[in-house]
Scaffold this motif. Structure first.
Motif, mmCIF file in Angstrom:
data_model
loop_
_atom_site.group_PDB
_atom_site.id
_atom_site.type_symbol
_atom_site.label_atom_id
_atom_site.label_comp_id
_atom_site.label_asym_id
_atom_site.label_seq_id
_atom_site.Cartn_x
_atom_site.Cartn_y
_atom_site.Cartn_z
ATOM 1 N N THR A 90 31.361 44.747 41.741
ATOM 2 C CA THR A 90 31.031 43.853 42.854
ATOM 3 C C THR A 90 29.578 44.225 43.098
ATOM 4 N N ALA B 189 31.409 40.616 39.356
ATOM 5 C CA ALA B 189 31.631 39.839 40.815
ATOM 6 C C ALA B 189 30.200 40.060 41.520
ATOM 7 N N THR C 105 28.374 37.201 43.359
ATOM 8 C CA THR C 105 29.079 36.694 44.878
ATOM 9 C C THR C 105 28.913 37.699 46.155
ATOM 10 N N THR D 236 37.570 41.364 38.770
ATOM 11 C CA THR D 236 37.765 39.872 38.178
ATOM 12 C C THR D 236 38.663 39.810 37.117
#
Length: 255
Positions: A202, A207, A210, A222
């Motif tokens: 993340t 990801a 996002t 993901t």
């Protein structure tokens, strides 16, 4: 609604954290040594490809970039039985215990393949390591599995009910629905390494776009899985990263 919630879908790369846990516990991962992704992986007479040539990776960067080649190698080293042992402990291919009928899901295996009149081969093993082959789980099961990783190895029964009140709605008749289904008894540092990789997903990985402005640190993974000519998008996550309170899974058909 319930059939969508409790049916089964191929998890794709969201299964990679489980394989990483298995590799760490079984000492198949050397944290001091990087593995090179050259974009191609040969297994007997089959050749598989990664989404990119990632170069040298360790387990956390392999999760961050979702490198198939790294996990093909891990699947080859572990074998299907070892992979399934740890996936089962984490809750994959296991019922969550929710109060309504649910699919148990499928862990790809030699027995399952033969039951369908097919023959297992080495390519199935490495494909299973990236969440393909016959692997199929419900969104709830994926969320429960994510929770087990996030909390350090305790798998809890899933419930719709949080508390039961009397008719006045003032007094709790029953408010303790916590039930442990199993503990993995895996050393916590193995989960810490995997969670670091999920945080990297993340913050810097697949990801990152996002979550670039998201105020809470999130561990995620993901995935994508092709079935019947359509590619489904899959995502699992837990948050907040340092003190998890929630786990989620998302499956978008043809996403």
């Amino acid at each position: 609604m319930y059939s969508k919630f409790l049916g089964s879908w191929c998890p794709g790369s969201t299964m990679k954290p489980a394989i990483a846990v298995a590799g760490l516990v079984e000492n198949k991962i050397d944290m001091k040594k990087n593995y090179e992704c050259t974009n191609y992986f040969t297994c007997e007479d089959q050749t598989f490809q990664c989404l990119s040539r990632h170069g040298y990776l360790n387990v956390t960067t392999a999760l961050e970039k979702s490198c198939n080649i790294y996990f093909f190698e891990m699947g080859k080293k572990l074998g299907i039985d070892k992979m399934n042992k740890y996936c089962s402990l984490l809750g994959l291919g296991q019922k969550t215990g929710i109060e309504i009928p649910e699919a148990e899901g499928v862990l790809a295996s030699v027995a399952n393949k033969e039951a369908n009149g097919e023959t297992w081969n080495a390519g199935d093993t490495v494909q299973a390591a990236i969440g393909h082959s016959d692997n199929a789980f419900s969104p709830l099961q994926l969320a429960a599995y994510t929770s087990t990783i996030a909390n350090g190895g305790t798998r809890y029964r899933a419930h719709f009910i949080n508390s039961v009140y009397d008719y006045t709605l003032s007094n709790v008749i029953n408010g303790n629905f916590t039930e442990i289904l199993n503990t993995t008894e895996i050393v916590g540092e193995n989960f810490d390494i995997v969670k670091q990789g999920m945080l990297a997903v993340t913050e810097d990985g697949t990801a990152a776009a996002t979550f670039s402005n998201y105020p809470i640190k999130v561990g995620g993974k993901t995935g994508s899985a092709t079935a019947n000519g359509k590619t489904n998008a899959v995502f699992i996550a837990f948050a907040p990263y340092n003190d998890p309170e929630i786990s989620i899974s998302i499956i978008i058909e043809n996403g």
